[in-house]
Scaffold this active site. Structure first.
Site, PDB file in Angstrom:
ATOM      1  N   GLY A  51       0.874  -1.098  -0.081  1.00  0.00           N
ATOM      2  CA  GLY A  51      -0.076   0.161   0.179  1.00  0.00           C
ATOM      3  C   GLY A  51       1.098   1.328   0.036  1.00  0.00           C
ATOM      4  O   GLY A  51      -0.086   2.084  -0.195  1.00  0.00           O
ATOM      5  N   TRP A  53       2.184   2.564  -2.838  1.00  0.00           N
ATOM      6  CA  TRP A  53       1.683   3.797  -3.993  1.00  0.00           C
ATOM      7  C   TRP A  53       0.248   4.924  -3.422  1.00  0.00           C
ATOM      8  O   TRP A  53       0.219   5.752  -3.523  1.00  0.00           O
ATOM      9  CB  TRP A  53       1.314   3.012  -5.001  1.00  0.00           C
ATOM     10  N   ASP A  70      -5.650  -5.487  -5.070  1.00  0.00           N
ATOM     11  CA  ASP A  70      -4.147  -6.839  -4.958  1.00  0.00           C
ATOM     12  C   ASP A  70      -4.682  -7.876  -5.109  1.00  0.00           C
ATOM     13  O   ASP A  70      -5.411  -8.323  -4.565  1.00  0.00           O
ATOM     14  CB  ASP A  70      -2.659  -6.335  -4.530  1.00  0.00           C
ATOM     15  N   ASP A  86      -7.136 -10.873  -8.552  1.00  0.00           N
ATOM     16  CA  ASP A  86      -6.091 -11.160  -9.719  1.00  0.00           C
ATOM     17  C   ASP A  86      -6.929  -9.792 -10.877  1.00  0.00           C
ATOM     18  O   ASP A  86      -8.278 -10.250 -11.394  1.00  0.00           O
ATOM     19  CB  ASP A  86      -6.066 -12.150 -10.295  1.00  0.00           C
ATOM     20  N   ASP A 110       2.338  -0.899 -10.446  1.00  0.00           N
ATOM     21  CA  ASP A 110       3.472  -1.534  -9.998  1.00  0.00           C
ATOM     22  C   ASP A 110       3.499  -3.318  -9.947  1.00  0.00           C
ATOM     23  O   ASP A 110       4.008  -3.754  -9.107  1.00  0.00           O
ATOM     24  CB  ASP A 110       3.875  -0.754  -8.212  1.00  0.00           C
ATOM     25  N   LYS A 150       5.621  -0.127 -14.010  1.00  0.00           N
ATOM     26  CA  LYS A 150       6.617  -1.507 -14.830  1.00  0.00           C
ATOM     27  C   LYS A 150       6.589  -1.679 -15.761  1.00  0.00           C
ATOM     28  O   LYS A 150       5.570  -3.036 -15.537  1.00  0.00           O
ATOM     29  CB  LYS A 150       6.972  -2.624 -12.921  1.00  0.00           C
TER      30      LYS A 150
HETATM   31  C1  SAM Z   1       6.174  -4.677  -5.937  1.00  0.00           C
HETATM   32  S1  SAM Z   1       4.453  -5.009  -4.980  1.00  0.00           S
HETATM   33  C2  SAM Z   1       3.792  -3.504  -5.125  1.00  0.00           C
HETATM   34  C3  SAM Z   1       4.260  -2.728  -3.786  1.00  0.00           C
HETATM   35  C4  SAM Z   1       3.145  -1.292  -4.068  1.00  0.00           C
HETATM   36  N1  SAM Z   1       3.366  -0.442  -5.440  1.00  0.00           N
HETATM   37  C5  SAM Z   1       3.323  -0.593  -2.593  1.00  0.00           C
HETATM   38  O1  SAM Z   1       3.920   0.357  -3.092  1.00  0.00           O
HETATM   39  O2  SAM Z   1       3.547  -0.639  -1.477  1.00  0.00           O
HETATM   40  C6  SAM Z   1       3.894  -5.998  -6.494  1.00  0.00           C
HETATM   41  C7  SAM Z   1       2.535  -6.454  -6.602  1.00  0.00           C
HETATM   42  O3  SAM Z   1       2.237  -7.215  -7.749  1.00  0.00           O
HETATM   43  C8  SAM Z   1       0.966  -8.321  -6.974  1.00  0.00           C
HETATM   44  N2  SAM Z   1       0.140  -8.224  -8.213  1.00  0.00           N
HETATM   45  C9  SAM Z   1       1.218  -9.438  -8.917  1.00  0.00           C
HETATM   46  N3  SAM Z   1       0.314  -9.564 -10.574  1.00  0.00           N
HETATM   47  C10 SAM Z   1      -0.221  -9.558  -9.819  1.00  0.00           C
HETATM   48  C11 SAM Z   1      -2.437  -9.895 -10.321  1.00  0.00           C
HETATM   49  N4  SAM Z   1      -2.080 -10.193 -11.847  1.00  0.00           N
HETATM   50  N5  SAM Z   1      -3.451  -9.148  -9.949  1.00  0.00           N
HETATM   51  C12 SAM Z   1      -3.472  -8.390  -8.622  1.00  0.00           C
HETATM   52  N6  SAM Z   1      -1.501  -8.381  -8.121  1.00  0.00           N
HETATM   53  C13 SAM Z   1      -1.094  -8.761  -8.724  1.00  0.00           C
HETATM   54  C14 SAM Z   1       1.841  -8.656  -6.253  1.00  0.00           C
HETATM   55  O4  SAM Z   1       0.550  -9.378  -5.607  1.00  0.00           O
HETATM   56  C15 SAM Z   1       2.504  -8.106  -5.232  1.00  0.00           C
HETATM   57  O5  SAM Z   1       1.946  -7.590  -4.151  1.00  0.00           O
END
Ligand code: SAM
Length: 195
Positions: A51, A53, A70, A86, A110, A150
Site C-alpha cells: 500500500g 503507492w 492486489d 487478480d 507496480d 512497471k
Molecule cells: C512490488 S509489489 C507492489 C508494491 C506497491 N506498489 C507498494 O508501494 O506498496 C507488486 C505487487 O503486485 C501484485 N500482483 C502481481 N500480479 C498481480 C495480478 N495479476 N493482480 C493483482 N496484483 C498482482 C503482487 O501481489 C504484489 O503485491
C-alpha cells in the site's frame, strides 16, 4: 550503493516517513517527473500491496476517487477503496469498471509476478502484466489520461514500446533513483490516448 546498503537506506527512510514499502519513493519520484497526481482525479493503482503507492496518492490527491487492487489483502488506508483480486481475471476488471462507472484519469501499475530467479522469465512475466495494463487503459482511460507501469528491459520490451506508441500520443521511460541500479526494472509513462 551496494544492494544491501540500498535496501537498508530505503527501508529506514520508508519506516521513518510511515510508508509501508520502499516502493513509495519510486512513485514520489515518478510524480516529481511527470506531475500526474492532481486533486479530484479518478485513480486506479494495480498491484498495490502493501500500500505504499496508495499512501503517497492519498497524501497528495484531495477529493479523488481512488481504488487499489492486489491479489493480496491490503490493510485499510483512509481515503482508498481496496479490492482483493487478480487483475488478469475478467471479474476483477468488471469490478473496477463498476467502481469508477466512468473513464479513469490515472492508471498506475507496480505489478510484479512472484520471482522465479530466472531473470528472463521474470522479465517476460512482468511485461505481460504491463501489456495487460496498457490494453485495459486503451478501453478505460480518459482520453487525456496518464498510465504508469512497471516493466523490465528484456526481449519483449520492443513489443510494449510498439503497442504504447500506437496507442498513446506520448510515451517516456523513467527509472527512479530509488529503483536499484542493478535491476532491469523501469517505468513507462504514457500520456493521452490516440483516439
Ligand atoms: C512490488 S509489489 C507492489 C508494491 C506497491 N506498489 C507498494 O508501494 O506498496 C507488486 C505487487 O503486485 C501484485 N500482483 C502481481 N500480479 C498481480 C495480478 N495479476 N493482480 C493483482 N496484483 C498482482 C503482487 O501481489 C504484489 O503485491
Amino acid at each position: 550503493m551496494d544492494n544491501k546498503s540500498y535496501q537498508d537506506h530505503y527501508f529506514r527512510k520508508a519506516k521513518s516517513q510511515g510508508y509501508r514499502s520502499r516502493s513509495a519513493f519510486k512513485l514520489i519520484e515518478l510524480n516529481q517527473k511527470f506531475k500526474f497526481l492532481k486533486n479530484g482525479i479518478k485513480l486506479l493503482d494495480v498491484g498495490s500491496f502493501p500500500g505504499g503507492w496508495c499512501q503517497v496518492v492519498v497524501k497528495i490527491v484531495k477529493n479523488g476517487k481512488i481504488l487499489g487492487i492486489d491479489k493480496k489483502k491490503i490493510t485499510k488506508i483512509k481515503g482508498v477503496n481496496l479490492i482483493k483480486g487478480d487483475f488478469l481475471e475478467e471479474n476483477s476488471k468488471k469490478n473496477i469498471i463498476k467502481f469508477f462507472n466512468n473513464k479513469i484519469n490515472v492508471i498506475l501499475s507496480d505489478m510484479a509476478p512472484n520471482t522465479t530467479g530466472n531473470k528472463s522469465l521474470d522479465a517476460i512475466k512482468t511485461n505481460e502484466l504491463c501489456l495487460s495494463i496498457l490494453e485495459f487503459s486503451n478501453e478505460m482511460l480518459d482520453k487525456n489520461g496518464v498510465v504508469i507501469s512497471k516493466l523490465f528491459m528484456g526481449d519483449d520490451f520492443e513489443e510494449i514500446k510498439v503497442y504504447a506508441k500506437k496507442t498513446f500520443k506520448k510515451i517516456d521511460f523513467f527509472k527512479p533513483n530509488s529503483s536499484r541500479d542493478n535491476s532491469r526494472e523501469t517505468y513507462i509513462h504514457c500520456n493521452r490516448l490516440n483516439t
